[in-house]
Design an enzyme around this catalytic site. Structure first.
Site, PDB file in Angstrom:
ATOM      1  N   LYS A 115     -14.289  15.736  -6.912  1.00 28.33           N
ATOM      2  CA  LYS A 115     -15.663  15.610  -6.409  1.00 28.33           C
ATOM      3  C   LYS A 115     -16.600  16.638  -7.057  1.00 28.33           C
ATOM      4  O   LYS A 115     -17.756  16.341  -7.321  1.00 28.33           O
ATOM      5  CB  LYS A 115     -15.695  15.782  -4.889  1.00 28.33           C
ATOM      6  CG  LYS A 115     -15.164  14.561  -4.154  1.00 28.33           C
ATOM      7  CD  LYS A 115     -15.346  14.709  -2.651  1.00 28.33           C
ATOM      8  CE  LYS A 115     -14.690  13.568  -1.901  1.00 28.33           C
ATOM      9  NZ  LYS A 115     -14.535  13.822  -0.469  1.00 28.33           N
ATOM     10  N   LYS A 198      -9.498   4.325  -8.001  1.00 25.81           N
ATOM     11  CA  LYS A 198      -9.405   3.988  -6.582  1.00 25.81           C
ATOM     12  C   LYS A 198     -10.656   3.239  -6.114  1.00 25.81           C
ATOM     13  O   LYS A 198     -11.760   3.549  -6.571  1.00 25.81           O
ATOM     14  CB  LYS A 198      -9.293   5.325  -5.837  1.00 25.81           C
ATOM     15  CG  LYS A 198      -8.927   5.247  -4.399  1.00 25.81           C
ATOM     16  CD  LYS A 198      -8.831   6.650  -3.796  1.00 25.81           C
ATOM     17  CE  LYS A 198     -10.183   7.267  -3.570  1.00 25.81           C
ATOM     18  NZ  LYS A 198     -10.205   8.487  -2.788  1.00 25.81           N
ATOM     19  N   LYS A 201     -16.212   4.314  -1.885  1.00 24.64           N
ATOM     20  CA  LYS A 201     -17.617   4.156  -1.493  1.00 24.64           C
ATOM     21  C   LYS A 201     -18.548   4.752  -2.534  1.00 24.64           C
ATOM     22  O   LYS A 201     -19.701   4.361  -2.646  1.00 24.64           O
ATOM     23  CB  LYS A 201     -17.884   4.927  -0.186  1.00 24.64           C
ATOM     24  CG  LYS A 201     -17.217   4.349   1.021  1.00 24.64           C
ATOM     25  CD  LYS A 201     -17.334   5.330   2.203  1.00 24.64           C
ATOM     26  CE  LYS A 201     -16.239   5.044   3.204  1.00 24.64           C
ATOM     27  NZ  LYS A 201     -16.084   6.035   4.241  1.00 24.64           N
TER      28      LYS A 201
END
Ligand code: TYM
Length: 336
Positions: A115, A198, A201
Site C-alpha cells: 500500500k 488480487k 476495491k
C-alpha cells in the site's frame, strides 16, 4: 486456560463489497453464525488509514456494507454487527498494542509495503499501525477464531505475536492465540483482467471485479470480457496449473455453485471459454441477484440499518468492557 470459542471478523467500508470479499469472507461468516457466537465489524477506523475520506461517503459506505452483509445472510439479531468507531475500546487497546509490537515486526508487513509503495515517507502513521489496530479489534473480545481471505494471514500471525508478547510481558495467559479460518475454493479471488493480481476495491479498473451492486447485465459483460487463454478447460485440477485466469474463473464457479474445485473441473472438462463463461454468468446472476436486490432495499432504509448498528455497538461495548477493565489493571492504568 481454555478460552470460549468466539468469532470476530472485519471488513473495510471503502467502496463496495466485491466478489472476493463475498466468497473469501462473508459467505463463510454466514455459515459460521449458526454454530458460534460471532462479531462482525465494519472497520471504519481502518478505512481512513490509506487516505481521509469524504465524511458523507464514509457514512454511506458503512451503511451500504452493513446492508450488503444482512442481504448476504448475516442475522443481526443473532450476531453482533456494528461499525468499529462505536466502540472506543478498540482504539484504547490498539494504543497499548502499539507499545507491545516491535518496529521490526511492523516493517515486515507485506500489505503495508504494497500500500505504501515508493511513497513510504508520505503515508500516514495510521497505515503503518493498521495491523496493531486489527489485533486490538480481535483481542478486545478475546476472539479465538477469525474467518478471512488468504491476504489477511500475515496480519493474523502478527495478532498472535502481539498476544503472546502481552501475555509474556505481564506474566499471565490473558489473550488467546487466535486461529485464522481460511477455507473454501475461493480464498484468493483474482482480478478478472489479470490472473496474477488480487481482486480488490482499490483496482482502478471496475472491469477487474464483480461488485455486489452490479446488475445482471454488468456481471455478464464483465465475465464476457474476463481474460482467458486459448485452450479448452482441462479435465483434472492439475491441468489448471500455470493457467491463472482459468484457475481463478474455475474457483469462482466452484464457490458460487457450492462445489469443490474437483467437482467444478469435472463439470466443465473440455468446454471452451465461451460456453463456460455462459455457465459462470448464470450461476453468478442466480446467486448474486437476490442479494443485490435485498441490499438495495435495505440501503434505502437508513433508520433500520442505523438501528442495527447502534444496537450492535452497545452489545459490543458490553462484551469488551470487562476485558478492557482487566487490561487497565494489568497495565497499571487507573480505571475511570
Ligand atoms: P478487507 O476489507 O480488505 O476485506 C474483507 C475480507 O475480504 C477478504 N478478501 C478476499 N478474499 C478472497 N479474495 C479476494 N480477492 C479478497 N479481497 C478481500 C479479506 O481477506 C477479508 O477477510 N484488514 C481487514 C479488515 C479487518 C479485519 C480485522 C479482519 C480489520 N480488523 C480483524 C479480520 C479481523 C481488511 O482490510 O479486509
Amino acid at each position: 486456560m481454555a478460552f470460549q470459542r468466539r468469532i470476530f471478523s472485519g471488513i473495510q467500508p471503502t467502496g463496495n463489497l466485491h466478489l472476493g470479499n463475498y466468497l473469501g469472507a462473508v459467505r463463510n461468516w454466514v455459515a459460521l453464525q449458526n454454530e458460534f457466537e460471532c462479531i462482525f465489524c465494519m472497520v471504519d477506523m481502518h478505512a481512513i488509514t490509506a487516505s481521509l475520506l469524504d465524511p458523507d461517503d464514509l457514512r454511506r459506505s458503512t451503511r451500504e456494507l452493513a446492508a450488503a452483509m444482512i442481504a448476504s445472510g448475516i442475522d443481526p439479531r443473532k450476531n453482533i454487527l456494528f461499525n468499529q468507531s462505536q466502540n472506543p475500546d478498540h482504539a484504547t487497546l490498539a494504543w497499548i498494542f502499539n507499545c507491545i509490537a516491535r518496529m521490526g515486526w511492523m516493517n515486515r508487513m507485506t500489505q503495508f509495503k504494497e500500500k505504501a509503495g515508493k511513497d513510504r515517507e508520505n503515508v500516514s502513521l495510521g497505515l503503518f499501525a493498521y495491523p496493531a489496530l486489527m489485533a486490538a479489534d480481535i483481542l478486545v473480545y478475546k476472539a479465538t477464531h477469525v474467518p478471512v481471505g488468504e491476504d489477511q494471514k500475515q496480519h493474523l500471525e502478527l495478532a498472535r505475536d502481539i498476544a503472546q508478547k502481552f501475555n509474556f510481558d505481564y506474566q499471565k495467559e490473558f489473550f488467546p492465540l487466535t486461529e485464522p479460518l481460511i477455507y473454501g475454493p475461493a480464498t484468493r479471488v483474482m482480478s478478472l483482467r489479470d490472473g496474477a493480481k488480487k481482486m480488490s476495491k482499490s483496482d482502478p479498473s471496475d472491469q477487474s471485479r464483480i461488485n455486489l451492486t452490479d446488475t445482471a447485465d454488468m456481471i455478464a459483460d464483465k465475465i464476457k470480457r474476463a481474460k482467458t487463454d486459448p485452450n479448452p478447460l482441462p479435465d483434472t485440477v492439475e491441468g489448471l496449473e500455470g493457467r491463472p485466469e482459468a484457475e481463478n474463473l474455475m474457483g469462482i464457479y466452484a464457490a458460487l455453485g457450492g462445489m469443490t474445485i474437483e467437482q467444478a473441473v469435472a463439470d466443465c472438462a473440455g468446454k471452451g471459454f465461451a460456453e463456460f463463461k455462459k455457465l459462470l454468468t448464470e450461476v453468478a446472476v442466480t446467486v448474486l441477484g437476490p442479494i443485490t436486490a435485498e441490499m438495495r432495499r435495505l440501503t434505502d432504509d437508513t433508520t433500520y440499518v442505523d438501528g442495527i448498528l447502534r444496537d450492535g455497538g452497545e452489545r459490543a461495548r458490553a462484551l469488551s468492557a470487562p476485558i478492557i477493565a482487566e487490561v487497565y489493571d494489568t497495565v497499571g492504568f487507573l480505571r475511570p
